[in-house]
Structures are given as structure tokens and as C-alpha cells.
Design a protein around this motif. Structure first.
Motif, PDB file in Angstrom:
ATOM      1  N   GLU A  43     -35.767 -35.968 -37.551  1.00  0.00           N
ATOM      2  CA  GLU A  43     -36.175 -34.580 -37.805  1.00  0.00           C
ATOM      3  C   GLU A  43     -34.965 -33.656 -37.812  1.00  0.00           C
ATOM      4  O   GLU A  43     -34.869 -32.751 -38.638  1.00  0.00           O
ATOM      5  CB  GLU A  43     -37.196 -34.143 -36.745  1.00  0.00           C
ATOM      6  CG  GLU A  43     -37.876 -32.819 -37.048  1.00  0.00           C
ATOM      7  CD  GLU A  43     -37.167 -31.615 -36.487  1.00  0.00           C
ATOM      8  OE1 GLU A  43     -37.370 -30.513 -37.028  1.00  0.00           O
ATOM      9  OE2 GLU A  43     -36.411 -31.759 -35.516  1.00  0.00           O
ATOM     10  N   HIS A  47     -34.530 -31.442 -41.534  1.00  0.00           N
ATOM     11  CA  HIS A  47     -34.857 -30.013 -41.603  1.00  0.00           C
ATOM     12  C   HIS A  47     -35.894 -29.735 -42.684  1.00  0.00           C
ATOM     13  O   HIS A  47     -35.764 -28.819 -43.483  1.00  0.00           O
ATOM     14  CB  HIS A  47     -33.608 -29.159 -41.811  1.00  0.00           C
ATOM     15  CG  HIS A  47     -32.654 -29.259 -40.680  1.00  0.00           C
ATOM     16  ND1 HIS A  47     -32.927 -28.763 -39.435  1.00  0.00           N
ATOM     17  CD2 HIS A  47     -31.429 -29.840 -40.589  1.00  0.00           C
ATOM     18  CE1 HIS A  47     -31.906 -29.009 -38.626  1.00  0.00           C
ATOM     19  NE2 HIS A  47     -30.989 -29.666 -39.288  1.00  0.00           N
ATOM     20  N   SER A  49     -39.445 -28.420 -44.067  1.00  0.00           N
ATOM     21  CA  SER A  49     -40.239 -27.256 -43.663  1.00  0.00           C
ATOM     22  C   SER A  49     -41.523 -27.656 -42.937  1.00  0.00           C
ATOM     23  O   SER A  49     -41.944 -26.986 -41.991  1.00  0.00           O
ATOM     24  CB  SER A  49     -40.564 -26.383 -44.872  1.00  0.00           C
ATOM     25  OG  SER A  49     -41.343 -27.100 -45.815  1.00  0.00           O
ATOM     26  N   VAL A  50     -42.178 -28.741 -43.348  1.00  0.00           N
ATOM     27  CA  VAL A  50     -43.404 -29.185 -42.682  1.00  0.00           C
ATOM     28  C   VAL A  50     -43.089 -29.684 -41.279  1.00  0.00           C
ATOM     29  O   VAL A  50     -43.758 -29.326 -40.311  1.00  0.00           O
ATOM     30  CB  VAL A  50     -44.129 -30.272 -43.499  1.00  0.00           C
ATOM     31  CG1 VAL A  50     -45.306 -30.849 -42.723  1.00  0.00           C
ATOM     32  CG2 VAL A  50     -44.594 -29.720 -44.831  1.00  0.00           C
ATOM     33  N   ASP A  52     -40.487 -28.881 -39.489  1.00  0.00           N
ATOM     34  CA  ASP A  52     -40.059 -27.734 -38.691  1.00  0.00           C
ATOM     35  C   ASP A  52     -41.262 -26.926 -38.211  1.00  0.00           C
ATOM     36  O   ASP A  52     -41.306 -26.476 -37.073  1.00  0.00           O
ATOM     37  CB  ASP A  52     -39.103 -26.844 -39.487  1.00  0.00           C
ATOM     38  CG  ASP A  52     -37.738 -27.478 -39.677  1.00  0.00           C
ATOM     39  OD1 ASP A  52     -37.417 -28.451 -38.963  1.00  0.00           O
ATOM     40  OD2 ASP A  52     -36.993 -27.001 -40.547  1.00  0.00           O
ATOM     41  N   SER A  53     -42.257 -26.751 -39.088  1.00  0.00           N
ATOM     42  CA  SER A  53     -43.465 -26.010 -38.722  1.00  0.00           C
ATOM     43  C   SER A  53     -44.212 -26.715 -37.601  1.00  0.00           C
ATOM     44  O   SER A  53     -44.667 -26.072 -36.648  1.00  0.00           O
ATOM     45  CB  SER A  53     -44.373 -25.852 -39.941  1.00  0.00           C
ATOM     46  OG  SER A  53     -45.585 -25.245 -39.583  1.00  0.00           O
ATOM     47  N   LEU A  54     -44.350 -28.032 -37.700  1.00  0.00           N
ATOM     48  CA  LEU A  54     -45.019 -28.794 -36.648  1.00  0.00           C
ATOM     49  C   LEU A  54     -44.261 -28.681 -35.337  1.00  0.00           C
ATOM     50  O   LEU A  54     -44.858 -28.514 -34.276  1.00  0.00           O
ATOM     51  CB  LEU A  54     -45.142 -30.271 -37.046  1.00  0.00           C
ATOM     52  CG  LEU A  54     -46.130 -30.573 -38.161  1.00  0.00           C
ATOM     53  CD1 LEU A  54     -45.973 -32.028 -38.599  1.00  0.00           C
ATOM     54  CD2 LEU A  54     -47.542 -30.279 -37.738  1.00  0.00           C
ATOM     55  N   ASP A  55     -42.944 -28.738 -35.418  1.00  0.00           N
ATOM     56  CA  ASP A  55     -42.111 -28.634 -34.224  1.00  0.00           C
ATOM     57  C   ASP A  55     -42.319 -27.287 -33.542  1.00  0.00           C
ATOM     58  O   ASP A  55     -42.479 -27.218 -32.327  1.00  0.00           O
ATOM     59  CB  ASP A  55     -40.649 -28.833 -34.609  1.00  0.00           C
ATOM     60  CG  ASP A  55     -39.737 -29.010 -33.418  1.00  0.00           C
ATOM     61  OD1 ASP A  55     -40.153 -29.651 -32.437  1.00  0.00           O
ATOM     62  OD2 ASP A  55     -38.605 -28.504 -33.477  1.00  0.00           O
ATOM     63  N   VAL A  56     -42.356 -26.220 -34.320  1.00  0.00           N
ATOM     64  CA  VAL A  56     -42.567 -24.880 -33.761  1.00  0.00           C
ATOM     65  C   VAL A  56     -43.945 -24.799 -33.111  1.00  0.00           C
ATOM     66  O   VAL A  56     -44.094 -24.276 -32.008  1.00  0.00           O
ATOM     67  CB  VAL A  56     -42.414 -23.800 -34.856  1.00  0.00           C
ATOM     68  CG1 VAL A  56     -42.917 -22.448 -34.359  1.00  0.00           C
ATOM     69  CG2 VAL A  56     -40.965 -23.703 -35.290  1.00  0.00           C
ATOM     70  N   ASN A  57     -44.979 -25.326 -33.773  1.00  0.00           N
ATOM     71  CA  ASN A  57     -46.331 -25.285 -33.216  1.00  0.00           C
ATOM     72  C   ASN A  57     -46.439 -26.092 -31.935  1.00  0.00           C
ATOM     73  O   ASN A  57     -47.102 -25.670 -30.991  1.00  0.00           O
ATOM     74  CB  ASN A  57     -47.355 -25.789 -34.227  1.00  0.00           C
ATOM     75  CG  ASN A  57     -47.581 -24.799 -35.344  1.00  0.00           C
ATOM     76  OD1 ASN A  57     -47.354 -23.607 -35.185  1.00  0.00           O
ATOM     77  ND2 ASN A  57     -48.025 -25.290 -36.475  1.00  0.00           N
ATOM     78  N   ASP A  62     -49.381 -24.971 -29.468  1.00  0.00           N
ATOM     79  CA  ASP A  62     -50.475 -24.712 -30.408  1.00  0.00           C
ATOM     80  C   ASP A  62     -51.649 -25.639 -30.126  1.00  0.00           C
ATOM     81  O   ASP A  62     -51.504 -26.843 -30.034  1.00  0.00           O
ATOM     82  CB  ASP A  62     -49.985 -24.922 -31.842  1.00  0.00           C
ATOM     83  CG  ASP A  62     -50.956 -24.398 -32.878  1.00  0.00           C
ATOM     84  OD1 ASP A  62     -52.119 -24.151 -32.539  1.00  0.00           O
ATOM     85  OD2 ASP A  62     -50.543 -24.231 -34.031  1.00  0.00           O
TER      86      ASP A  62
END
Length: 76
Positions: A43, A47, A49-50, A52-57, A62
Motif C-alpha cells: 500500500e 498510493h 486512491s481506493v 488510501d480511502s480505505l486506510d483513512v476510513n 469508520d
């Protein structure tokens, strides 16, 4: 996929294989600490975007999937 094939010191990560030229990502069940470490390294290389989004959530705690599951109608 190139990062999965070459990002492990020039070679593939343990979760990456190819069959008839088609890349395949397979997670062990249960997930091992070594595999988890390799996924994190992948990961970091990608980098995407999907990802990264999962990582942020995940980092934000989340609970979307859990909330959706609790609100679902049970069919018997």
C-alpha cells in the motif's frame, strides 16, 4: 500490480502470483502478521486512491459496514 510483482526487494510479495499471465492477489486465512506487513508495504508503494480511502476510513474507526449491517432487514 507492478508494485505487488516487484516491490518486495525486486521480487513479488508472498500474496502475489500469476497464472497464465494473469496476476492474482491472495490473502491467507487467517491473516498472518507477515502477510499484513507485506500488504502495508505494498500500500505504501502504490498510493492507490481506493486503498488510501480505505486506510483513512479504517484509521478513523469508520463503522459504515457495521451500521449498514445492523440496519438491514433480516429475511428468514
Amino acid at each position: 500490480m507492478e508494485a505487488a510483482a516487484t516491490g518486495n526487494n525486486g521480487g513479488p510479495f508472498s500474496f502475489y502470483t500469476e497464472a497464465d499471465g494473469q496476476p492474482t492477489i491472495t490473502a491467507p486465512d487467517p491473516m498472518t502478521p507477515q502477510a499484513a506487513h507485506e500488504y502495508i508495504n505494498w500500500e505504501d508503494l502504490v498510493h492507490d486512491s481506493v486503498m488510501d480511502s480505505l486506510d483513512v476510513n479504517i484509521e478513523a474507526g469508520d463503522q459504515t459496514g457495521c451500521k449498514q449491517g445492523h440496519g438491514a432487514k433480516v429475511i428468514k
